[in-house]
Design an enzyme around this catalytic site. Structure first.
Site, PDB file in Angstrom:
ATOM      1  N   LYS A   1       2.102   2.597  -1.247  1.00  0.00           N
ATOM      2  CA  LYS A   1       1.529   2.829   0.086  1.00  0.00           C
ATOM      3  C   LYS A   1       2.491   3.691   0.897  1.00  0.00           C
ATOM      4  O   LYS A   1       3.666   3.332   1.075  1.00  0.00           O
ATOM      5  CB  LYS A   1       1.312   1.476   0.757  1.00  0.00           C
ATOM      6  CG  LYS A   1       0.311   1.481   1.877  1.00  0.00           C
ATOM      7  CD  LYS A   1       0.045   0.046   2.311  1.00  0.00           C
ATOM      8  CE  LYS A   1      -0.949  -0.024   3.436  1.00  0.00           C
ATOM      9  NZ  LYS A   1      -1.031  -1.396   3.976  1.00  0.00           N
ATOM     10  N   LEU A   2       1.991   4.821   1.376  1.00  0.00           N
ATOM     11  CA  LEU A   2       2.820   5.837   2.036  1.00  0.00           C
ATOM     12  C   LEU A   2       2.310   6.123   3.438  1.00  0.00           C
ATOM     13  O   LEU A   2       1.090   6.213   3.643  1.00  0.00           O
ATOM     14  CB  LEU A   2       2.750   7.144   1.224  1.00  0.00           C
ATOM     15  CG  LEU A   2       3.201   7.046  -0.241  1.00  0.00           C
ATOM     16  CD1 LEU A   2       2.591   8.173  -1.062  1.00  0.00           C
ATOM     17  CD2 LEU A   2       4.724   7.088  -0.316  1.00  0.00           C
TER      18      LEU A   2
END
Ligand code: E4P
Length: 218
Positions: A87-88
């Site tokens: 998750k960015l």
């Protein structure tokens, strides 16, 4: 529409998994902190524990905000389990890191998305999931569900494969509205998912069936 649960609470994840309707889990640093999960090793172990409960994708968020840091952290997270989705954050280096991971077949979730333009960038970078935060838009008197509709329209125009993961879902009607709008996934709390079960006519009808059965079988 896939159902993800938005929590790091193992009991709630088990509860949703045991209903047989769970497709995955999303977490974020705030949700990990809420459960008292602190320290690098404990955090990694917690992701592994979550992966043991569910069969689907588990989003694990990086803390770094620079490209090199995100790549290093994301690679370590992805090595934990095939279910892990890196998750960015929706920032320039986050988009660069998303492209880096998608080129290498590592699943990604671009988070903190609040506009159609941000969602377009995430799709161009090959994100597996894009996470528009509908509840947080509602919180500032902006129509969060409209963002889902706009992203759906744009992605369908060009056949982008990035899945729209409606995030920051706060209640049951958000889930129903996301389904109507064609979100691919929704992530929300257990309470919002369990709210889908409720209808007074179901309770009244069941009580009557049981009462009639009891009378007839006395
Ligand atoms: C998404 O992945 C986030 O974890 C989450 O949905 C944020 O929800 P909130 O706005 O209720 O904190």
């Amino acid at each position: 529409m896939k159902f993800f649960i938005d929590t790091a609470n193992l009991d709630q994840i088990k509860e949703a998994q045991n209903m047989g309707i769970l497709d995955g889990v999303t977490t974020n640093p705030s949700l990990m902190a809420k459960e008292g999960i602190t320290g690098h090793d404990n955090i990694l172990k917690h992701y592994v524990d979550i992966c043991k409960i569910v069969e689907g994708d588990v989003s694990a968020e990086v803390i770094a905000t620079d490209f090199e840091g995100m790549v290093k952290e994301g690679e370590a997270l992805a090595e934990l389990n095939d279910q892990i989705v890196v998750k960015l954050p929706m920032i320039k280096d986050g988009i660069k890191a998303c492209k880096y991971f998608s080129d290498r077949g590592i699943k990604t979730n671009v988070t903190l998305v609040f506009s159609p333009g941000q969602a377009l960038l995430a799709a161009k970078a090959g994100a597996t999931y894009v996470s528009p935060f509908i509840g947080r838009l509602d919180d500032i008197s902006t129509d969060g569900l409209n963002l889902i509709a706009e992203i759906r329209h744009i992605y369908d125009n060009y056949g982008f494969q990035t899945e729209i993961l409606a995030a920051s879902v706060r209640h049951t009607m958000h889930i129903i509205d996301c389904a109507k709008l064609g979100a691919d996934v929704m992530t929300g709390p257990l309470s919002a998912i369990e709210g889908l079960l409720k209808h007074p006519l179901t309770d009244i009808g069941l009580a009557k069936f049981l009462e009639d059965h009891k009378k007839a079988n006395q």
